[in-house]
Design a protein around this motif. Structure first.
Motif, PDB file in Angstrom:
ATOM      1  N   ARG A   1       4.560   3.018  -6.992  1.00 37.13           N
ATOM      2  CA  ARG A   1       3.991   3.274  -5.667  1.00 37.13           C
ATOM      3  C   ARG A   1       4.856   4.252  -4.901  1.00 37.13           C
ATOM      4  NH1 ARG A   1       4.714   1.235  -0.385  1.00 37.13           N
ATOM      5  NH2 ARG A   1       6.746   0.521  -1.117  1.00 37.13           N
ATOM      6  N   THR A   2       4.227   5.025  -4.016  1.00 41.21           N
ATOM      7  CA  THR A   2       4.986   5.864  -3.097  1.00 41.21           C
ATOM      8  C   THR A   2       5.321   5.053  -1.850  1.00 41.21           C
ATOM      9  OG1 THR A   2       2.924   6.697  -2.121  1.00 41.21           O
ATOM     10  CG2 THR A   2       3.907   7.985  -3.900  1.00 41.21           C
ATOM     11  N   GLY A   3       6.573   5.084  -1.460  1.00 45.73           N
ATOM     12  CA  GLY A   3       7.024   4.316  -0.307  1.00 45.73           C
ATOM     13  C   GLY A   3       8.506   4.037  -0.447  1.00 45.73           C
ATOM     14  N   ASP A   4       9.191   3.846   0.670  1.00 46.71           N
ATOM     15  CA  ASP A   4      10.642   3.631   0.659  1.00 46.71           C
ATOM     16  C   ASP A   4      10.981   2.176   0.396  1.00 46.71           C
ATOM     17  OD1 ASP A   4      11.037   6.292   1.248  1.00 46.71           O
ATOM     18  OD2 ASP A   4      11.055   5.958   3.421  1.00 46.71           O
ATOM     19  N   GLY A   5      12.108   1.961  -0.297  1.00 43.03           N
ATOM     20  CA  GLY A   5      12.603   0.621  -0.553  1.00 43.03           C
ATOM     21  C   GLY A   5      14.068   0.517  -0.178  1.00 43.03           C
TER      22      GLY A   5
ATOM     23  N   ILE B   1       8.459  -7.502   2.907  1.00 40.44           N
ATOM     24  CA  ILE B   1       9.730  -8.065   2.450  1.00 40.44           C
ATOM     25  C   ILE B   1       9.438  -8.876   1.203  1.00 40.44           C
ATOM     26  CG2 ILE B   1      11.611  -9.650   2.990  1.00 40.44           C
ATOM     27  CD1 ILE B   1      11.149  -8.957   5.961  1.00 40.44           C
ATOM     28  N   VAL B   2      10.121  -8.546   0.121  1.00 38.39           N
ATOM     29  CA  VAL B   2       9.983  -9.294  -1.134  1.00 38.39           C
ATOM     30  C   VAL B   2      11.385  -9.570  -1.652  1.00 38.39           C
ATOM     31  CG1 VAL B   2       9.035  -9.328  -3.460  1.00 38.39           C
ATOM     32  CG2 VAL B   2       7.784  -8.144  -1.638  1.00 38.39           C
ATOM     33  N   SER B   3      11.686 -10.843  -1.945  1.00 38.41           N
ATOM     34  CA  SER B   3      13.051 -11.175  -2.347  1.00 38.41           C
ATOM     35  C   SER B   3      13.080 -12.431  -3.197  1.00 38.41           C
ATOM     36  CB  SER B   3      13.935 -11.368  -1.111  1.00 38.41           C
ATOM     37  OG  SER B   3      15.297 -11.350  -1.448  1.00 38.41           O
TER      38      SER B   3
ATOM     39  N   GLN C   1       0.840  -1.179   0.000  1.00 33.72           N
ATOM     40  CA  GLN C   1       0.000   0.000   0.000  1.00 33.72           C
ATOM     41  C   GLN C   1       0.885   1.242   0.000  1.00 33.72           C
ATOM     42  OE1 GLN C   1      -3.355  -0.175  -0.268  1.00 33.72           O
ATOM     43  NE2 GLN C   1      -3.099  -2.407  -0.379  1.00 33.72           N
ATOM     44  N   PRO C   2       0.363   2.388  -0.465  1.00 33.28           N
ATOM     45  CA  PRO C   2       1.155   3.621  -0.446  1.00 33.28           C
ATOM     46  C   PRO C   2       1.692   3.916   0.952  1.00 33.28           C
ATOM     47  CG  PRO C   2      -0.839   3.945  -1.729  1.00 33.28           C
ATOM     48  CD  PRO C   2      -0.971   2.596  -1.079  1.00 33.28           C
ATOM     49  N   GLY C   3       2.956   4.321   1.006  1.00 38.15           N
ATOM     50  CA  GLY C   3       3.581   4.686   2.272  1.00 38.15           C
ATOM     51  C   GLY C   3       4.257   3.561   3.008  1.00 38.15           C
ATOM     52  N   MET C   4       3.985   2.309   2.654  1.00 38.13           N
ATOM     53  CA  MET C   4       4.663   1.184   3.299  1.00 38.13           C
ATOM     54  C   MET C   4       6.136   1.160   2.894  1.00 38.13           C
ATOM     55  SD  MET C   4       2.061  -2.046   3.005  1.00 38.13           S
ATOM     56  CE  MET C   4       0.627  -2.197   4.065  1.00 38.13           C
ATOM     57  N   ASN C   5       6.989   0.632   3.774  1.00 37.76           N
ATOM     58  CA  ASN C   5       8.381   0.432   3.385  1.00 37.76           C
ATOM     59  C   ASN C   5       8.593  -1.014   2.942  1.00 37.76           C
ATOM     60  OD1 ASN C   5       8.591  -1.044   5.773  1.00 37.76           O
ATOM     61  ND2 ASN C   5       9.726   0.523   6.861  1.00 37.76           N
ATOM     62  N   LEU C   6       9.561  -1.194   2.052  1.00 38.22           N
ATOM     63  CA  LEU C   6       9.828  -2.484   1.427  1.00 38.22           C
ATOM     64  C   LEU C   6      11.302  -2.822   1.585  1.00 38.22           C
ATOM     65  CD1 LEU C   6       9.177  -4.891  -0.562  1.00 38.22           C
ATOM     66  CD2 LEU C   6       9.757  -3.298  -2.419  1.00 38.22           C
TER      67      LEU C   6
ATOM     68  N   GLN D   1      13.556   7.295  -3.273  1.00 41.14           N
ATOM     69  CA  GLN D   1      12.763   6.235  -2.656  1.00 41.14           C
ATOM     70  C   GLN D   1      13.570   4.994  -2.298  1.00 41.14           C
ATOM     71  OE1 GLN D   1       9.431   6.746  -5.893  1.00 41.14           O
ATOM     72  NE2 GLN D   1       8.646   5.381  -4.307  1.00 41.14           N
ATOM     73  N   VAL D   2      14.582   4.670  -3.098  1.00 42.60           N
ATOM     74  CA  VAL D   2      15.273   3.383  -2.954  1.00 42.60           C
ATOM     75  C   VAL D   2      16.725   3.597  -2.560  1.00 42.60           C
ATOM     76  CG1 VAL D   2      15.876   1.210  -4.079  1.00 42.60           C
ATOM     77  CG2 VAL D   2      13.758   2.389  -4.721  1.00 42.60           C
ATOM     78  N   LEU D   3      17.160   2.895  -1.520  1.00 41.27           N
ATOM     79  CA  LEU D   3      18.548   2.867  -1.093  1.00 41.27           C
ATOM     80  C   LEU D   3      19.103   1.460  -1.308  1.00 41.27           C
ATOM     81  CD1 LEU D   3      18.336   4.800   2.310  1.00 41.27           C
ATOM     82  CD2 LEU D   3      19.061   5.708   0.083  1.00 41.27           C
ATOM     83  N   ALA D   4      20.404   1.370  -1.531  1.00 37.37           N
ATOM     84  CA  ALA D   4      21.055   0.065  -1.698  1.00 37.37           C
ATOM     85  C   ALA D   4      22.333   0.059  -0.893  1.00 37.37           C
ATOM     86  CB  ALA D   4      21.344  -0.203  -3.174  1.00 37.37           C
ATOM     87  N   GLU D   5      22.565  -1.025  -0.143  1.00 36.78           N
ATOM     88  CA  GLU D   5      23.772  -1.111   0.671  1.00 36.78           C
ATOM     89  C   GLU D   5      24.198  -2.560   0.840  1.00 36.78           C
ATOM     90  OE1 GLU D   5      21.868  -0.949   5.157  1.00 36.78           O
ATOM     91  OE2 GLU D   5      22.143   0.960   4.070  1.00 36.78           O
TER      92      GLU D   5
END
Length: 316
Positions: free
Chosen positions: A182-186, A232-234, A159-164, A211-215
């Motif tokens: 979608r709006t939301g952080d990943g 969580i989706v992987s 849903q909008p605003g959820m983090n992933l 929206q998206v960070l990678a580390e």
């Protein structure tokens, strides 16, 4: 016009539902194949990331004017080139000669706009392929196809605003595809530094850096707070193209343990793997999570399962 669109096998009903919500008449025509009737607006097709390829029904001798018109409608302005997907050299040569005589198109096995496939009875339109509609990603050999990522994300019911979180995120495909819709952080996490470097490039290329960070990080030892992740989706290592079954004996229990720790109380996780028994056993041994759905998929020569997990509700 009537169109034929393809997706990963197992995602047909999800794609049909999305297309019907867009006002298109869609019917499943076989594994990974849907037919769209009376399409007069390409925009719903363009913005549906579960669609991998777009084609017209075709057989040798059919007029190809509609295929050229569709290329133009998709924005292609140059000279049309085509290829024929036929293994038999004699039959392929005859078809090439016939198409050149009919259309004046150039034959090109590399840079083409129309791919003619007698076996499937389709004329695939290159300017409407996934990469042509959304862009080209940096990839590694076992990278999740973007159209598959889009379908698996639908299983997660974001849903909008959820983090992933994608704890085995590779080049960032899943959170990037999510950010396009979608709006939301990943957050993309992966142990492999090359993967994270490519993820950074993909994030920049697709313009989703806000929206998206990678580390670099370890899926079995996440630097995240308890209950802090909504979804969580992987697509985790199968132990075939990447890793081994022995590696999965350690990875899967550690991954499941961390999912159980960081997933929110009403959270949901979707994990793709072809090492199904090991993953199911790891979940069964963890008292915080349960499998609520198993969705079989097939694409690129593999047949994994998408396991949908939720928290086990404790009695008060």
């Amino acid at each position: 016009m009537d169109l034929v669109v393809t997706c990963a096998v197992g995602l047909e009903d999800l794609l049909r539902g999305d297309l019907q919500q867009e006002g298109l008449s869609a019917t499943v025509d076989g594994p990974g194949v849907l037919r769209l009737s009376a399409v007069d607006d390409l925009d719903p097709v363009r913005r549906t990331p579960m669609i991998d390829r777009v084609a017209l029904a075709w057989s040798p001798g059919n007029d190809l004017t509609e295929a050229e018109n569709l290329c133009r409608a998709a924005g292609f302005t140059g000279d049309i080139a085509f290829r024929v997907d036929e293994r038999d050299p004699g039959a392929r040569g005859q078809l090439i000669d016939a198409v050149v005589a009919q259309t004046g198109w150039a034959n090109s096995t590399g840079d083409w706009q129309v791919n003619l496939d007698p076996a499937t009875g389709r004329a695939e339109i290159g300017p409407l392929a996934w990469a042509a509609r959304f862009g080209t990603m940096q990839r590694l050999p076992a990278t999740t196809p973007p159209a598959v990522a889009a379908g698996v994300l639908r299983l997660a019911k974001l849903q909008p605003g959820m983090n992933l979180l994608d704890p085995c995120g590779g080049v960032g495909t899943i959170p990037i595809i999510d950010a396009l819709q979608r709006t939301g952080d990943g957050l993309v996490i992966d142990l492999n530094e090359e993967s994270i470097s490519l993820a950074h490039s993909n994030i920049q290329q697709f313009g989703v850096g806000e929206q998206v960070l990678a580390e670099v990080g370890d899926a079995t030892d996440l630097d995240l707070a308890y209950g802090s992740v909504d979804r969580i989706v992987s697509d985790v290592p199968f132990g075939k193209r990447i890793g081994s079954n022995r590696d999965n004996d350690a990875l899967y229990p550690g991954l499941v343990r961390e999912i159980g720790r960081v997933l929110a109380a009403d959270g949901r996780a979707v994990i793709i793997t072809d090492d199904k028994r090991r993953f199911a056993d790891a979940v069964a041994r963890d008292r915080r999570l349960k499998v609520v759905k198993e969705s079989g998929l097939r694409y690129n020569g593999v047949s994994p399962t998408a396991f949908t997990l939720s928290r086990v509700r404790t009695r008060r």
